[in-house]
Scaffold this motif. Structure first.
Motif, PDB file in Angstrom:
ATOM      1  N   UNK A  27       0.769  -1.340  -0.165  1.00 22.49           N
ATOM      2  CA  UNK A  27       0.080  -0.028  -0.001  1.00 22.49           C
ATOM      3  C   UNK A  27       0.888   1.357   0.028  1.00 22.49           C
ATOM      4  N   UNK A  28       1.902   1.269   0.790  1.00 23.75           N
ATOM      5  CA  UNK A  28       2.869   2.679   1.062  1.00 23.75           C
ATOM      6  C   UNK A  28       3.711   2.643  -0.134  1.00 23.75           C
ATOM      7  N   UNK A  29       4.263   1.524  -0.606  1.00 20.59           N
ATOM      8  CA  UNK A  29       5.353   1.782  -1.570  1.00 20.59           C
ATOM      9  C   UNK A  29       4.941   1.795  -2.882  1.00 20.59           C
ATOM     10  N   UNK A  30       3.809   1.117  -3.126  1.00 19.56           N
ATOM     11  CA  UNK A  30       3.503   0.911  -4.540  1.00 19.56           C
ATOM     12  C   UNK A  30       2.022   1.813  -4.927  1.00 19.56           C
ATOM     13  N   UNK A  31       1.213   1.921  -4.114  1.00 18.33           N
ATOM     14  CA  UNK A  31       0.082   2.529  -4.305  1.00 18.33           C
ATOM     15  C   UNK A  31       0.340   4.338  -3.933  1.00 18.33           C
ATOM     16  N   UNK A  32       1.083   4.304  -2.735  1.00 16.47           N
ATOM     17  CA  UNK A  32       1.422   5.721  -2.258  1.00 16.47           C
ATOM     18  C   UNK A  32       2.412   6.243  -3.125  1.00 16.47           C
ATOM     19  N   UNK A  33       3.252   5.282  -3.646  1.00 13.56           N
ATOM     20  CA  UNK A  33       4.555   5.418  -4.235  1.00 13.56           C
ATOM     21  C   UNK A  33       5.667   6.316  -3.027  1.00 13.56           C
ATOM     22  N   UNK A  34       5.622   5.680  -1.877  1.00 15.56           N
ATOM     23  CA  UNK A  34       6.483   6.386  -0.828  1.00 15.56           C
ATOM     24  C   UNK A  34       7.920   5.940  -0.509  1.00 15.56           C
ATOM     25  N   UNK A  35       7.965   4.669  -1.354  1.00 11.78           N
ATOM     26  CA  UNK A  35       9.328   4.179  -1.077  1.00 11.78           C
ATOM     27  C   UNK A  35       9.442   3.362   0.198  1.00 11.78           C
ATOM     28  N   UNK A  36      10.749   2.793   0.586  1.00 17.47           N
ATOM     29  CA  UNK A  36      11.252   2.342   1.993  1.00 17.47           C
ATOM     30  C   UNK A  36      10.947   3.242   3.189  1.00 17.47           C
ATOM     31  N   UNK A  57     -10.960   3.530   5.961  1.00 24.97           N
ATOM     32  CA  UNK A  57     -11.749   4.400   4.829  1.00 24.97           C
ATOM     33  C   UNK A  57     -10.775   5.316   4.149  1.00 24.97           C
ATOM     34  N   UNK A  58     -10.244   6.299   5.138  1.00 24.55           N
ATOM     35  CA  UNK A  58      -9.464   7.375   4.511  1.00 24.55           C
ATOM     36  C   UNK A  58      -8.254   6.943   4.114  1.00 24.55           C
ATOM     37  N   UNK A  59      -7.686   5.775   4.611  1.00 28.68           N
ATOM     38  CA  UNK A  59      -6.274   5.339   4.000  1.00 28.68           C
ATOM     39  C   UNK A  59      -6.643   4.956   2.651  1.00 28.68           C
ATOM     40  N   UNK A  60      -7.850   4.241   2.320  1.00 26.86           N
ATOM     41  CA  UNK A  60      -7.966   3.623   1.107  1.00 26.86           C
ATOM     42  C   UNK A  60      -8.558   4.400  -0.089  1.00 26.86           C
ATOM     43  N   UNK A  61      -8.862   5.525   0.386  1.00 27.10           N
ATOM     44  CA  UNK A  61      -9.496   6.649  -0.504  1.00 27.10           C
ATOM     45  C   UNK A  61      -8.601   7.775  -0.696  1.00 27.10           C
ATOM     46  N   UNK A  62      -7.866   8.325   0.157  1.00 25.13           N
ATOM     47  CA  UNK A  62      -6.761   9.382  -0.106  1.00 25.13           C
ATOM     48  C   UNK A  62      -5.548   8.888  -0.450  1.00 25.13           C
ATOM     49  N   UNK A  63      -5.133   9.351  -1.415  1.00 23.69           N
ATOM     50  CA  UNK A  63      -3.851   8.646  -1.930  1.00 23.69           C
ATOM     51  C   UNK A  63      -2.728   9.990  -1.753  1.00 23.69           C
ATOM     52  N   UNK A  64      -2.247   9.924  -0.251  1.00 25.78           N
ATOM     53  CA  UNK A  64      -1.416  10.956   0.040  1.00 25.78           C
ATOM     54  C   UNK A  64      -0.440  10.309   1.366  1.00 25.78           C
ATOM     55  N   UNK A  65       0.622  10.368   1.530  1.00 22.16           N
ATOM     56  CA  UNK A  65       1.369   9.485   2.734  1.00 22.16           C
ATOM     57  C   UNK A  65       0.725  10.337   3.853  1.00 22.16           C
ATOM     58  N   UNK A  66       0.810  11.682   3.954  1.00 21.30           N
ATOM     59  CA  UNK A  66       0.391  12.416   5.418  1.00 21.30           C
ATOM     60  C   UNK A  66      -0.746  11.979   5.851  1.00 21.30           C
ATOM     61  N   UNK A  67      -1.721  11.578   4.825  1.00 24.72           N
ATOM     62  CA  UNK A  67      -3.107  11.161   5.398  1.00 24.72           C
ATOM     63  C   UNK A  67      -2.998   9.687   5.998  1.00 24.72           C
ATOM     64  N   UNK A  68      -2.188   8.888   5.266  1.00 27.33           N
ATOM     65  CA  UNK A  68      -1.936   7.492   5.839  1.00 27.33           C
ATOM     66  C   UNK A  68      -1.207   7.602   7.018  1.00 27.33           C
ATOM     67  N   UNK A  69       0.038   8.564   7.253  1.00 25.24           N
ATOM     68  CA  UNK A  69       0.573   8.523   8.558  1.00 25.24           C
ATOM     69  C   UNK A  69      -0.488   9.059   9.692  1.00 25.24           C
ATOM     70  N   UNK A  70      -1.202  10.026   9.606  1.00 26.00           N
ATOM     71  CA  UNK A  70      -2.037  10.330  10.417  1.00 26.00           C
ATOM     72  C   UNK A  70      -3.236   9.353  10.988  1.00 26.00           C
ATOM     73  N   UNK A  71      -3.662   8.517   9.626  1.00 25.58           N
ATOM     74  CA  UNK A  71      -4.737   7.492   9.954  1.00 25.58           C
ATOM     75  C   UNK A  71      -4.068   6.350  10.940  1.00 25.58           C
ATOM     76  N   UNK A  72      -2.770   6.094  10.467  1.00 23.68           N
ATOM     77  CA  UNK A  72      -2.109   5.082  11.058  1.00 23.68           C
ATOM     78  C   UNK A  72      -1.731   5.269  12.533  1.00 23.68           C
ATOM     79  N   UNK A  73      -1.420   6.591  12.780  1.00 24.12           N
ATOM     80  CA  UNK A  73      -0.969   6.917  14.371  1.00 24.12           C
ATOM     81  C   UNK A  73      -2.542   6.881  15.097  1.00 24.12           C
ATOM     82  N   UNK A  74      -3.597   7.465  14.579  1.00 21.07           N
ATOM     83  CA  UNK A  74      -4.820   7.159  15.319  1.00 21.07           C
ATOM     84  C   UNK A  74      -5.460   6.068  15.186  1.00 21.07           C
TER      85      UNK A  74
END
Length: 414
Positions: free
Chosen positions: A252-261, A307-324
């Motif tokens: 999800x992070x490396x390929x869908x968000x293209x955020x790398x290692x 839901x936000x992680x799966x719909x918002x294609x941005x690393x900052x959103x994924x990080x905020x969602x994972x923290x919460x």
């Protein structure tokens, strides 16, 4: 057993044995995290067969499904303190022998698989005994805070201390992480053996009593307690979602968000940081909402995060969602474990815990398989959305029992 009042929440004191149990649990988590991080690297150096490498991880689940119920029944029959330190001594010896084998170049995939299987088999007894022992060390009013402190300490030791140390220890020798793990078991055994608590008082066992009968009795009590039954199903469902999320997060992070290692490392750190923060607020949330409502709220928030992680294609959103998401994971875990300890008859807590965990643990590998399948079929964000759908079911299971008291046992409800 003593507790003190802190902002309306009963917290355990470090005296009376809780401090030693906490230290032993945190040390054990630290050593286990070293081993968990180092074993895949060792496996990858021994074979390039993906199936064999994944078998090492799979053996961390299988013993719970095979022996989890048996471990709970044994935990209710024996002195839990003695069982825990004896298990730690055996695990320390096994890990020390394994460290020597690795240092001498005798490690093999078969040995890694056997080690993972045996250690997890022993863990089924240790964990169920630990769950049953805690109410003997702290008053019931402080159980929630005690569980929160245990989980927070373990999260810090495993997520923030052990992981960065693995490369350092490996630089000192490929066997060093396993030697340190062995030492943590030995120290943990000493701390648990030093607890000065009386052996549990148990009624004489009826003639002809069997472990099979004991297991069945524990399952019946769990099934008849409506809130615990609902919580068990909800936790199993949530673990299916968690299995799908964890197994595919790297994709999800490396390929869908293209955020790398770097993005993947940041995602893991965000979740760990959130989990630590959750340990500090879980008790207060439960005090305000109650145990069941706390789990329900945690599930709803986690559902929104997925839901936000799966719909918002941005690393900052994924990080905020994972923290919460991490915060709410600890709120869920603390509340569900405490609720089980509060509602279960003390003499059956090991069996009830085992039945609960065995079903819940089965969800993670199933979720991992489903996550891989939907990622292949529909894309790398699909597993997160699958997890969200599963959390909808988990929340739905909890809604009918959300108002039932955690303190009043529901034996009459069955």
């Amino acid at each position: 057993m003593t507790a003190v009042e802190a902002v309306g929440v009963q917290v355990p004191t470090w005296r009376g044995g809780f401090g030693r149990l906490w230290t032993a649990a945190v040390l054990s988590k630290f050593g286990d995290s070293l081993r968990t991080a180092a074993l895949p690297l060792l496996a990858a150096s021994l074979t390039d067969d993906p199936l064999l490498i994944t078998l090492v991880s799979a053996c961390g689940y299988l013993p719970w499904l095979l022996f989890g119920l048996l471990g709970g029944a044994v935990a209710d029959r024996v002195d839990q303190r003695r069982a825990m330190w004896a298990v730690d001594v055996v695990r320390g010896i096994l890990m020390a022998a394994f460290a020597v084998a690795v240092a001498l170049g005798h490690a093999s995939i078969a040995l890694l698989i056997a080690l993972a299987f045996v250690l997890t088999t022993l863990q089924t007894l240790f964990d169920n005994a630990a769950t049953a022992l805690l109410p003997s060390l702290v008053p019931e009013s402080a159980l929630g805070s005690a569980n929160a402190r245990l989980m927070t300490g373990q999260q810090i030791a495993g997520g923030f201390v052990a992981a960065p140390l693995v490369p350092v220890l490996l630089a000192g020798g490929v066997a060093l992480p396993y030697g340190v793990d062995a030492a943590t078991y030995v120290v943990g055994a000493f701390l648990i053996a030093s607890l000065r608590i009386p052996a549990p008082e148990r009624a004489p066992r009826p003639a002809g009593a069997t472990l099979r009968g004991d297991i069945a009795a524990g399952v019946r009590v769990l099934w008849r307690d409506r809130p615990l039954r609902a919580l068990c199903w909800a936790t199993t469902l949530s673990n299916i979602g968690m299995g799908a999320l964890i197994a595919t997060l790297v994709m999800h992070v490396k390929w869908w968000l293209d955020a790398g290692d770097g993005g993947y490392a940041a995602a893991l750190t965000a979740f760990s940081a959130g989990s630590v923060a959750g340990g500090f607020v879980a008790g207060r949330i439960a005090a305000r909402l109650g145990r069941l409502r706390s789990v329900l709220v945690a599930g709803v928030v986690q559902l929104v995060c997925l839901l936000a992680m799966g719909l918002v294609r941005a690393l900052w959103a994924a990080l905020a969602c994972l923290a919460l998401f991490g915060v709410m994971s600890i709120v869920w875990n603390v509340s569900q474990r405490t609720l089980m300890q509060e509602r279960s008859p003390r003499e059956m807590l090991g069996r009830i815990s085992a039945a609960y965990r065995t079903l819940a643990v089965a969800g993670a590998p199933l979720g991992a398989l489903l996550g891989g399948a939907v990622a292949t079929a529909w894309g790398f964000n699909a597993p997160v959305l699958l997890a969200a759908g599963v959390f909808v079911l988990a929340v739905g299971v909890l809604v009918p029992v959300r108002g039932q008291s955690a303190e009043a046992r529901a034996a009459s409800e069955g």
